[in-house]
Motif scaffolding. Structure first.
Motif, PDB file in Angstrom:
ATOM      1  N   THR A   1       2.364  16.116  -4.401  1.00  0.00           N
ATOM      2  CA  THR A   1       1.451  17.257  -4.401  1.00  0.00           C
ATOM      3  C   THR A   1       1.994  18.447  -5.171  1.00  0.00           C
ATOM      4  N   HIS A   2       3.316  18.577  -5.290  1.00  0.00           N
ATOM      5  CA  HIS A   2       3.959  19.660  -6.042  1.00  0.00           C
ATOM      6  C   HIS A   2       5.158  19.072  -6.794  1.00  0.00           C
ATOM      7  N   PRO A   3       4.912  18.297  -7.853  1.00  0.00           N
ATOM      8  CA  PRO A   3       5.988  17.537  -8.500  1.00  0.00           C
ATOM      9  C   PRO A   3       7.208  18.364  -8.891  1.00  0.00           C
ATOM     10  N   GLU A   4       7.005  19.502  -9.508  1.00  0.00           N
ATOM     11  CA  GLU A   4       8.158  20.281  -9.967  1.00  0.00           C
ATOM     12  C   GLU A   4       9.031  20.752  -8.806  1.00  0.00           C
ATOM     13  N   ALA A   5       8.405  21.184  -7.728  1.00  0.00           N
ATOM     14  CA  ALA A   5       9.157  21.673  -6.570  1.00  0.00           C
ATOM     15  C   ALA A   5       9.781  20.532  -5.771  1.00  0.00           C
TER      16      ALA A   5
ATOM     17  N   PRO B   1       6.390  17.148   9.157  1.00  0.00           N
ATOM     18  CA  PRO B   1       6.116  18.422   8.486  1.00  0.00           C
ATOM     19  C   PRO B   1       7.127  18.857   7.413  1.00  0.00           C
ATOM     20  N   GLU B   2       8.407  18.582   7.581  1.00  0.00           N
ATOM     21  CA  GLU B   2       9.418  19.058   6.626  1.00  0.00           C
ATOM     22  C   GLU B   2       9.490  18.065   5.465  1.00  0.00           C
ATOM     23  N   PHE B   3       9.459  18.551   4.210  1.00  0.00           N
ATOM     24  CA  PHE B   3       9.301  17.678   3.049  1.00  0.00           C
ATOM     25  C   PHE B   3      10.398  16.625   2.910  1.00  0.00           C
ATOM     26  N   GLU B   4      11.659  17.004   3.002  1.00  0.00           N
ATOM     27  CA  GLU B   4      12.713  16.001   2.841  1.00  0.00           C
ATOM     28  C   GLU B   4      12.619  14.939   3.932  1.00  0.00           C
ATOM     29  N   ALA B   5      12.364  15.351   5.164  1.00  0.00           N
ATOM     30  CA  ALA B   5      12.217  14.393   6.262  1.00  0.00           C
ATOM     31  C   ALA B   5      10.986  13.503   6.041  1.00  0.00           C
TER      32      ALA B   5
ATOM     33  N   SER C   1       0.838  -1.201   0.000  1.00  0.00           N
ATOM     34  CA  SER C   1       0.000   0.000   0.000  1.00  0.00           C
ATOM     35  C   SER C   1       0.868   1.244   0.000  1.00  0.00           C
ATOM     36  N   GLY C   2       0.285   2.353  -0.433  1.00  0.00           N
ATOM     37  CA  GLY C   2       1.008   3.617  -0.429  1.00  0.00           C
ATOM     38  C   GLY C   2       1.563   3.937   0.953  1.00  0.00           C
ATOM     39  N   GLN C   3       2.846   4.230   1.009  1.00  0.00           N
ATOM     40  CA  GLN C   3       3.518   4.577   2.260  1.00  0.00           C
ATOM     41  C   GLN C   3       3.815   6.071   2.251  1.00  0.00           C
ATOM     42  N   VAL C   4       3.504   6.706   3.360  1.00  0.00           N
ATOM     43  CA  VAL C   4       3.716   8.137   3.514  1.00  0.00           C
ATOM     44  C   VAL C   4       4.694   8.386   4.656  1.00  0.00           C
ATOM     45  N   GLY C   5       5.113   9.615   4.789  1.00  0.00           N
ATOM     46  CA  GLY C   5       6.030   9.985   5.864  1.00  0.00           C
ATOM     47  C   GLY C   5       5.286  10.245   7.147  1.00  0.00           C
ATOM     48  N   SER C   6       4.678   9.198   7.681  1.00  0.00           N
ATOM     49  CA  SER C   6       3.888   9.327   8.903  1.00  0.00           C
ATOM     50  C   SER C   6       4.692   8.906  10.115  1.00  0.00           C
TER      51      SER C   6
ATOM     52  N   ALA D   1      -4.199  13.572   1.955  1.00  0.00           N
ATOM     53  CA  ALA D   1      -4.628  13.512   3.370  1.00  0.00           C
ATOM     54  C   ALA D   1      -3.623  14.156   4.318  1.00  0.00           C
ATOM     55  N   GLY D   2      -3.082  15.321   3.930  1.00  0.00           N
ATOM     56  CA  GLY D   2      -2.139  16.031   4.790  1.00  0.00           C
ATOM     57  C   GLY D   2      -0.681  15.728   4.508  1.00  0.00           C
TER      58      GLY D   2
END
Length: 131
Positions: A82-86, A47-51, A34-39, A116-117
């Motif tokens: 959510t923001h592929p280019e960035a 909260p920080e994108f790279e982390a 299943s899709g794994q997120v940075g939870s 979902a956040g």
């Protein structure tokens, strides 16, 4: 025909129970993750994108490990952004550290407007090695 088997990592996070899904399903020698997120363990987003991206890959690694797999066993990847280019440069840098040497798995990246956040999600199909 083989029965499907639910796979969960040792330190599973709350999202599996909150949203009633399995971390992965084993069917024969294939593992559908299943899709794994940075939870975090409580299910909240890092909260920080790279982390958050690193944590998503760590969560994915834990699911693979629970099934006796590694990233070398992954044959197909789908990632959601959510923001592929960035985000592309950051995701690719983390990917380079994790995925390993060729041959690389198939990879499809999809831009989305809601996770979902979360800002990054990754799901894979892997072949479970013979024991």
């Amino acid at each position: 025909m083989s029965q499907r088997q639910a796979i969960f990592p040792v330190n599973r996070h709350e999202l599996y129970d909150q949203h009633r899904y399995s971390a992965a399903i084993r069917s024969g020698d294939l593992l559908f993750v299943s899709g794994q997120v940075g939870s975090r363990e409580d299910g909240s987003p890092e909260p920080e994108f790279e982390a958050q991206t690193r944590l998503a890959f760590q969560n994915l690694a834990a699911v693979l490990e629970a099934a006796g797999c590694t990233f070398a066993d992954v044959i197909d990847v789908t990632s959601f952004h959510t923001h592929p280019e960035a985000q592309f440069e950051t995701v690719m840098a983390v990917r380079e550290e994790v995925i390993g040497d060729p041959p690389y798995p198939n990879w499809t990246a999809v831009g989305v407007n809601w996770l979902a956040g979360f800002d990054f999600e990754i799901k894979v199909i892997a072949r479970i090695p013979e024991s």
